[in-house]
Design an enzyme around this catalytic site. Structure first.
Site, PDB file in Angstrom:
ATOM      1  N   ARG A 197     -63.677  21.850   5.254  1.00 50.27           N
ATOM      2  CA  ARG A 197     -62.305  21.340   5.185  1.00 50.27           C
ATOM      3  C   ARG A 197     -61.527  21.558   6.478  1.00 50.27           C
ATOM      4  NH1 ARG A 197     -58.543  19.634   4.225  1.00 50.27           N
ATOM      5  NH2 ARG A 197     -57.212  20.303   2.527  1.00 50.27           N
ATOM      6  N   ASP A 241     -61.439  12.308  -6.598  1.00 54.01           N
ATOM      7  CA  ASP A 241     -60.211  12.714  -7.275  1.00 54.01           C
ATOM      8  C   ASP A 241     -59.873  11.675  -8.335  1.00 54.01           C
ATOM      9  OD1 ASP A 241     -57.930  14.820  -6.995  1.00 54.01           O
ATOM     10  OD2 ASP A 241     -56.911  12.917  -7.347  1.00 54.01           O
ATOM     11  N   ARG A 256     -63.810  21.769 -11.175  1.00 50.88           N
ATOM     12  CA  ARG A 256     -63.474  22.018  -9.759  1.00 50.88           C
ATOM     13  C   ARG A 256     -64.500  22.935  -9.088  1.00 50.88           C
ATOM     14  NH1 ARG A 256     -58.095  20.748  -8.176  1.00 50.88           N
ATOM     15  NH2 ARG A 256     -57.548  18.916  -9.355  1.00 50.88           N
ATOM     16  N   ARG A 277     -62.190  24.991  -3.285  1.00 51.23           N
ATOM     17  CA  ARG A 277     -61.763  25.931  -2.239  1.00 51.23           C
ATOM     18  C   ARG A 277     -62.182  27.375  -2.450  1.00 51.23           C
ATOM     19  NH1 ARG A 277     -55.822  23.960  -2.720  1.00 51.23           N
ATOM     20  NH2 ARG A 277     -56.724  23.792  -4.787  1.00 51.23           N
ATOM     21  N   TYR A 337     -48.725  10.524 -12.280  1.00 50.49           N
ATOM     22  CA  TYR A 337     -48.573  10.538 -10.808  1.00 50.49           C
ATOM     23  C   TYR A 337     -47.950   9.243 -10.309  1.00 50.49           C
ATOM     24  CZ  TYR A 337     -51.172  14.848 -10.773  1.00 50.49           C
ATOM     25  OH  TYR A 337     -51.533  16.147 -10.985  1.00 50.49           O
TER      26      TYR A 337
HETATM   27  O1  CP3 Z   1     -64.246  19.147 -10.498  1.00 47.45           O
HETATM   28  C1  CP3 Z   1     -64.727  18.884  -9.388  1.00 47.45           C
HETATM   29  O2  CP3 Z   1     -65.281  19.764  -8.675  1.00 47.45           O
HETATM   30  C2  CP3 Z   1     -64.733  17.454  -8.911  1.00 47.45           C
HETATM   31  C3  CP3 Z   1     -63.663  17.037  -8.081  1.00 47.45           C
HETATM   32  C4  CP3 Z   1     -62.257  16.855  -8.600  1.00 47.45           C
HETATM   33  C5  CP3 Z   1     -61.119  16.946  -7.758  1.00 47.45           C
HETATM   34  N1  CP3 Z   1     -60.028  16.590  -8.482  1.00 47.45           N
HETATM   35  C6  CP3 Z   1     -61.154  17.325  -6.351  1.00 47.45           C
HETATM   36  C7  CP3 Z   1     -59.932  17.828  -5.704  1.00 47.45           C
HETATM   37  C8  CP3 Z   1     -61.800  16.483  -9.864  1.00 47.45           C
HETATM   38  C9  CP3 Z   1     -62.583  16.270 -11.150  1.00 47.45           C
HETATM   39  C10 CP3 Z   1     -60.386  16.318  -9.766  1.00 47.45           C
HETATM   40  C11 CP3 Z   1     -59.554  15.873 -10.900  1.00 47.45           C
HETATM   41  C12 CP3 Z   1     -58.089  15.960 -10.772  1.00 47.45           C
HETATM   42  N2  CP3 Z   1     -57.306  15.723  -9.679  1.00 47.45           N
HETATM   43  C13 CP3 Z   1     -57.251  16.203 -11.882  1.00 47.45           C
HETATM   44  C14 CP3 Z   1     -57.708  16.435 -13.288  1.00 47.45           C
HETATM   45  C15 CP3 Z   1     -58.183  17.822 -13.482  1.00 47.45           C
HETATM   46  C16 CP3 Z   1     -57.125  18.874 -13.395  1.00 47.45           C
HETATM   47  O3  CP3 Z   1     -57.231  19.709 -12.485  1.00 47.45           O
HETATM   48  O4  CP3 Z   1     -56.207  18.879 -14.219  1.00 47.45           O
HETATM   49  C17 CP3 Z   1     -55.927  16.151 -11.400  1.00 47.45           C
HETATM   50  C18 CP3 Z   1     -54.677  16.369 -12.226  1.00 47.45           C
HETATM   51  C19 CP3 Z   1     -55.977  15.839 -10.010  1.00 47.45           C
HETATM   52  C20 CP3 Z   1     -54.841  15.660  -9.083  1.00 47.45           C
HETATM   53  C21 CP3 Z   1     -54.910  16.596  -7.921  1.00 47.45           C
HETATM   54  N3  CP3 Z   1     -55.766  16.443  -6.842  1.00 47.45           N
HETATM   55  C22 CP3 Z   1     -54.140  17.764  -7.677  1.00 47.45           C
HETATM   56  C23 CP3 Z   1     -53.072  18.280  -8.616  1.00 47.45           C
HETATM   57  C24 CP3 Z   1     -54.560  18.296  -6.455  1.00 47.45           C
HETATM   58  C25 CP3 Z   1     -53.982  19.459  -5.690  1.00 47.45           C
HETATM   59  C26 CP3 Z   1     -54.022  20.754  -6.319  1.00 47.45           C
HETATM   60  C27 CP3 Z   1     -55.407  21.356  -6.327  1.00 47.45           C
HETATM   61  O5  CP3 Z   1     -55.873  21.747  -7.394  1.00 47.45           O
HETATM   62  O6  CP3 Z   1     -55.995  21.480  -5.247  1.00 47.45           O
HETATM   63  C28 CP3 Z   1     -55.603  17.487  -5.963  1.00 47.45           C
HETATM   64  C29 CP3 Z   1     -56.376  17.658  -4.726  1.00 47.45           C
HETATM   65  C30 CP3 Z   1     -57.826  17.986  -4.947  1.00 47.45           C
HETATM   66  N4  CP3 Z   1     -58.663  17.278  -5.765  1.00 47.45           N
HETATM   67  C31 CP3 Z   1     -58.569  19.030  -4.324  1.00 47.45           C
HETATM   68  C32 CP3 Z   1     -59.889  18.920  -4.799  1.00 47.45           C
HETATM   69  C33 CP3 Z   1     -61.084  19.767  -4.407  1.00 47.45           C
HETATM   70  C34 CP3 Z   1     -58.045  20.026  -3.293  1.00 47.45           C
HETATM   71  C35 CP3 Z   1     -58.329  19.415  -1.970  1.00 47.45           C
HETATM   72  C36 CP3 Z   1     -58.270  20.339  -0.823  1.00 47.45           C
HETATM   73  O7  CP3 Z   1     -57.155  20.627  -0.369  1.00 47.45           O
HETATM   74  O8  CP3 Z   1     -59.337  20.719  -0.347  1.00 47.45           O
END
Ligand code: CP3
Length: 341
Positions: A40, A76, A27, A31, A151
């Site tokens: 954003r 994502d 990640r 943020r 999911y």
């Molecule tokens: O790692 C990186 O920088 C690459 C981008 C990336 C995102 N999601 C962007 C994202 C990656 C590799 C993911 C994978 C992801 N997404 C996983 C597996 C990794 C983990 O964290 O366990 C899972 C379970 C998800 C599902 C998901 N997407 C959740 C639970 C959330 C919300 C909670 C959170 O951590 O923000 C997201 C949204 C998401 N995916 C955001 C980002 C940057 C937040 C978006 C925002 O509001 O700006």
């Protein structure tokens, strides 16, 4: 002769000697970065990830600030879902419009052609590769079939995913059909990512730990093995990440992946010693970084001191938290760069 294009991360994947350990952060384009939060304000997460130029820009953001050894494409795990006909949104995690809970819903899933699977992510990878230094690795990724199914069946993130677990217990054949469909699409997707310039791919099994070992063996192992085998046959290095699943560590370690990515619950030095043929990735506790630079430096130094350097990719044990101070990331980078090998 040393090849100037050699990527530190790929050397570690192959367990070659390195001048220092490679580092990237799960990640890392998120943020905790003020420039991300700024962007954003103007675009939703879906809009950012859906527009290749913007996604490539966000992918490169952390690398402009820190000398990280890999970029991971900004997308994502749910990005390929529209190609299967699944509608969803983010609030802030994925929310699926029509959760999949019966045979008709599984049968309705589309079988997309390779070119139909998240083409915006493929385009973002191509743009990012063109802009990245040759020595920086580019990572593609996907969700593991089980973590995606979590999911799709639950409909959203939930503590312990009770609907998913009931589904797995009551309708194992249907879960099997769902996982098989996801496995085949994710295989195609990862191969497309490699063709677009990804040097390695990470499979995120974030919700690996929900099942018992016996259920995992029966329900999950065949699909993960198939996915990893498809990707490995194409010669693409595989990073397999599991989260909150210490009871499944040995099961995951028996799967065909070059790199085992683990969270902070796993004893990384012990894992590395037990599996001398594998590279390992991780595994600082992300909350330590929120405690500031001094705490981060101390934890990073301890991790480096305890874990053999060969075949170690430094990372956190899970995604970096939004409240992480930038100074903590700097302290982590510095600890890795100053280590004398
Ligand atoms: O790692 C990186 O920088 C690459 C981008 C990336 C995102 N999601 C962007 C994202 C990656 C590799 C993911 C994978 C992801 N997404 C996983 C597996 C990794 C983990 O964290 O366990 C899972 C379970 C998800 C599902 C998901 N997407 C959740 C639970 C959330 C919300 C909670 C959170 O951590 O923000 C997201 C949204 C998401 N995916 C955001 C980002 C940057 C937040 C978006 C925002 O509001 O700006």
């Amino acid at each position: 002769m040393p090849n100037p294009d050699d990527k530190l991360l790929l050397k570690a994947v192959r367990r070659e000697a390195v001048p220092r350990r490679p580092l990237w952060i799960m990640r890392q384009a998120g943020r905790y970065l003020p420039e991300y939060r700024e962007l954003r304000k103007k675009h939703s997460f879906k809009a950012l990830a859906g527009e290749p130029e913007l996604a490539a820009e966000v992918t490169l953001m952390p690398l402009a600030r820190f000398p990280l050894d890999a970029a991971i494409v900004f997308a994502d795990i749910m990005s390929p879902m529209p190609s299967l006909g699944v509608e969803f949104d983010f609030d802030p995690g994925p929310v699926v419009a029509n959760p999949i809970r019966d045979a008709a819903a599984v049968a309705r899933l589309r079988s997309p052609a390779r070119a139909e699977i998240a083409p915006e992510v493929i385009a973002a990878l191509e743009l990012t590769r063109a802009a990245l230094p040759k020595t920086t690795a580019l990572l593609g990724f996907c969700g593991a079939p089980w973590t995606l199914a979590a999911y799709l069946v639950e409909g959203k993130g939930a503590k312990d995913f009770p609907t998913l677990r009931a589904f797995a217990a009551a309708q194992p054949e249907l879960l099997d059909a769902l996982l098989a469909r996801l496995t085949s699409v994710m295989g195609e997707y990862l191969l497309a990512q490699a063709a677009a310039g990804a040097d390695a791919v990470q499979i995120f099994d974030s919700w690996a730990g929900l099942l018992s070992r016996a259920s995992w063996e029966r329900l999950i192992r065949p699909h993960l093995t198939a996915l990893l085998t498809t990707v490995g046959r194409a010669g693409v290095p595989r990073i397999l990440f599991l989260q909150n699943a210490p009871h499944l560590m040995e099961a995951y370690a028996s799967l065909p992946a070059e790199v085992l990515g683990v969270d902070w619950r796993i004893d990384l030095p012990e894992l590395a010693l037990r599996h001398p043929d594998r590279a390992v990735q991780g595994n600082l506790e992300p909350a330590i970084l929120t405690a500031g630079a001094d705490a981060t430096r101390a934890a990073a130094r301890a991790l480096l001191a305890d874990t053999p350097a060969r075949g170690h990719i430094v990372n956190l044990g899970h995604g970096i938290l939004p409240e992480t101070p930038l100074a903590s990331v700097e302290a982590l980078v510095e600890a890795v760069h100053l280590e004398a090998l």
